[in-house]
Write a protein that holds these residues in place. Sequence first.
Motif, PDB file in Angstrom:
ATOM      1  N   LEU A   9     -14.417  14.232  -4.614  1.00  0.00           N
ATOM      2  CA  LEU A   9     -14.322  14.295  -2.908  1.00  0.00           C
ATOM      3  C   LEU A   9     -15.045  16.033  -3.413  1.00  0.00           C
ATOM      4  CD1 LEU A   9     -12.735  14.095  -0.642  1.00  0.00           C
ATOM      5  CD2 LEU A   9     -10.925  15.782  -1.626  1.00  0.00           C
ATOM      6  N   ARG A  10     -14.809  16.673  -3.844  1.00  0.00           N
ATOM      7  CA  ARG A  10     -15.661  17.922  -3.476  1.00  0.00           C
ATOM      8  C   ARG A  10     -17.514  18.099  -3.613  1.00  0.00           C
ATOM      9  NH1 ARG A  10     -14.176  23.432  -5.599  1.00  0.00           N
ATOM     10  NH2 ARG A  10     -15.451  25.044  -5.128  1.00  0.00           N
ATOM     11  N   ALA A  11     -17.213  16.965  -4.786  1.00  0.00           N
ATOM     12  CA  ALA A  11     -18.927  16.633  -4.983  1.00  0.00           C
ATOM     13  C   ALA A  11     -19.941  16.216  -3.446  1.00  0.00           C
ATOM     14  CB  ALA A  11     -19.594  15.529  -5.567  1.00  0.00           C
ATOM     15  N   GLY A  47     -15.649  20.098   3.780  1.00  0.00           N
ATOM     16  CA  GLY A  47     -14.722  19.500   4.308  1.00  0.00           C
ATOM     17  C   GLY A  47     -13.935  21.021   2.759  1.00  0.00           C
ATOM     18  N   VAL A  48     -14.024  20.075   1.852  1.00  0.00           N
ATOM     19  CA  VAL A  48     -13.062  20.902   0.362  1.00  0.00           C
ATOM     20  C   VAL A  48     -13.388  22.281   0.448  1.00  0.00           C
ATOM     21  CG1 VAL A  48     -12.843  21.171  -1.505  1.00  0.00           C
ATOM     22  CG2 VAL A  48     -13.354  18.546  -0.844  1.00  0.00           C
ATOM     23  N   ALA A  49     -14.150  22.281   1.211  1.00  0.00           N
ATOM     24  CA  ALA A  49     -14.334  24.387   1.222  1.00  0.00           C
ATOM     25  C   ALA A  49     -13.830  24.873   2.250  1.00  0.00           C
ATOM     26  CB  ALA A  49     -15.828  25.210   1.788  1.00  0.00           C
ATOM     27  N   GLU A  50     -13.663  24.193   3.508  1.00  0.00           N
ATOM     28  CA  GLU A  50     -12.816  24.566   4.866  1.00  0.00           C
ATOM     29  C   GLU A  50     -11.360  24.442   3.894  1.00  0.00           C
ATOM     30  OE1 GLU A  50     -13.227  22.867   8.303  1.00  0.00           O
ATOM     31  OE2 GLU A  50     -12.052  22.986   8.898  1.00  0.00           O
ATOM     32  N   ALA A  51     -11.241  22.821   3.836  1.00  0.00           N
ATOM     33  CA  ALA A  51      -9.416  23.159   3.291  1.00  0.00           C
ATOM     34  C   ALA A  51      -8.793  23.977   2.239  1.00  0.00           C
ATOM     35  CB  ALA A  51     -10.031  21.246   2.481  1.00  0.00           C
ATOM     36  N   GLY A  52     -10.057  24.257   1.220  1.00  0.00           N
ATOM     37  CA  GLY A  52      -9.647  25.345   0.272  1.00  0.00           C
ATOM     38  C   GLY A  52      -8.893  26.479   1.320  1.00  0.00           C
ATOM     39  N   ALA A  59     -11.147  17.296   9.277  1.00  0.00           N
ATOM     40  CA  ALA A  59      -9.819  16.648   9.131  1.00  0.00           C
ATOM     41  C   ALA A  59     -10.094  15.697   8.295  1.00  0.00           C
ATOM     42  CB  ALA A  59      -9.547  15.167  10.694  1.00  0.00           C
ATOM     43  N   GLN A  60     -10.414  14.605   8.138  1.00  0.00           N
ATOM     44  CA  GLN A  60     -10.023  13.386   7.159  1.00  0.00           C
ATOM     45  C   GLN A  60     -10.368  13.937   5.790  1.00  0.00           C
ATOM     46  OE1 GLN A  60     -12.522  10.436   8.918  1.00  0.00           O
ATOM     47  NE2 GLN A  60     -11.085   8.922   9.607  1.00  0.00           N
ATOM     48  N   THR A  61     -11.310  14.745   5.000  1.00  0.00           N
ATOM     49  CA  THR A  61     -11.937  15.484   4.569  1.00  0.00           C
ATOM     50  C   THR A  61     -10.443  16.275   3.845  1.00  0.00           C
ATOM     51  OG1 THR A  61     -14.061  15.182   4.433  1.00  0.00           O
ATOM     52  CG2 THR A  61     -13.512  16.987   2.761  1.00  0.00           C
ATOM     53  N   ILE A  62      -9.984  17.249   4.684  1.00  0.00           N
ATOM     54  CA  ILE A  62      -8.558  18.129   5.214  1.00  0.00           C
ATOM     55  C   ILE A  62      -7.701  17.427   4.068  1.00  0.00           C
ATOM     56  CG2 ILE A  62      -7.659  19.905   5.666  1.00  0.00           C
ATOM     57  CD1 ILE A  62      -9.634  20.780   7.537  1.00  0.00           C
TER      58      ILE A  62
END
Lengths: 110, 218
Positions: free
Chosen positions: B49-51, B56-61, B141-144
């Motif tokens: 997911l992160r790669a 999106g992963v950075a925003e979720a973090g 949104a979907q990645t989060i």
Amino acid sequence: MKAPPLPLLLTWAALLALLAMTLGLAYVPMPGPMNVVLALGISVAKALLVLALFMKLFRAPTLTRAAAAAGLFWLAILFALSATDYLTRKVEHVGDLPAPTGSEHQPGNR
Amino acid sequence: MSDAPVIPRPEPQYATAEQQAETASFGMWVFLATEVLFFGGMLLAYTWLRATYPDGVAEAGRHTKIVIGSVNTLVLLTSSFTMAWAVHAAEHGRRKALTRLLAVTAFLGLLFLGLKGYEYHKEWTEHLVPGLNFHEDSVHAQTIELFYFLYFLLTGIHGIHVTIGIGLIAVMAVRARRGAFNSHYYTPVEVTGLYWHFVDIVWIFLYPLIYLVGRSGP
């Protein structure tokens, strides 16, 4: 209660220092993947401290150390063989296809 | 201890008590190796997911609760220290110290779960629970949502491990209080300690992957 043994106390202090370090470094913008490389490097250091001094792994019998190494070995296989798929996928744009209608496979429509 | 130390006789399949203790510890390490793979599958999903969606992963973090996460890391590292200290007390046949240190370790585990529960509650009120209560306006949104799915899976399964660990440590504390252990026999305490330290190591890796990702960004 007697004071804790010095090696355990020092390990605890080192773990907390590494926690403070990783938290602080996370807010420093670094080029490329340096942030995650440093964060995971510090995690590996913390894990090694716990394995060596709290779990006494490196003073354990050979068979025990082999069991621990086997866990990491199979984890490496999991990541490496998965990478042969994900890292070699090539996504190509094939242009806009018509939306499926459901009648593609009816007789006379090949 | 006033009563004379009881040197346990090994079970019939073992030549010596040392061999029996080594076998018990070896069994726990084999189990922990399977646990590495149990968490490994979820960590592989996270890596993918992160790669694939780094932004999106950075925003979720940045949505994760950094204060609670960091305090919980402090709590769990400290509990590993008190656990290692407890095993040391067992080695030297100090029954009172062993009982107290096991109780402190179990208490720190409960503190961890309490803070985790408060964190889950905050995430519920912020609509960050995929499938049940998720709302996000960002373009990512979907990645989060995927990130939070993995977050609840990883921290949930880790939380179950913490709960099991607290149970085991509580049993050890009661047995220690009743004088079940002495400097010749404390294998159950040692093996419980191995499990607890492993749960700590899992958290050592979850902490940067969940809470520190994206912190240096906007």
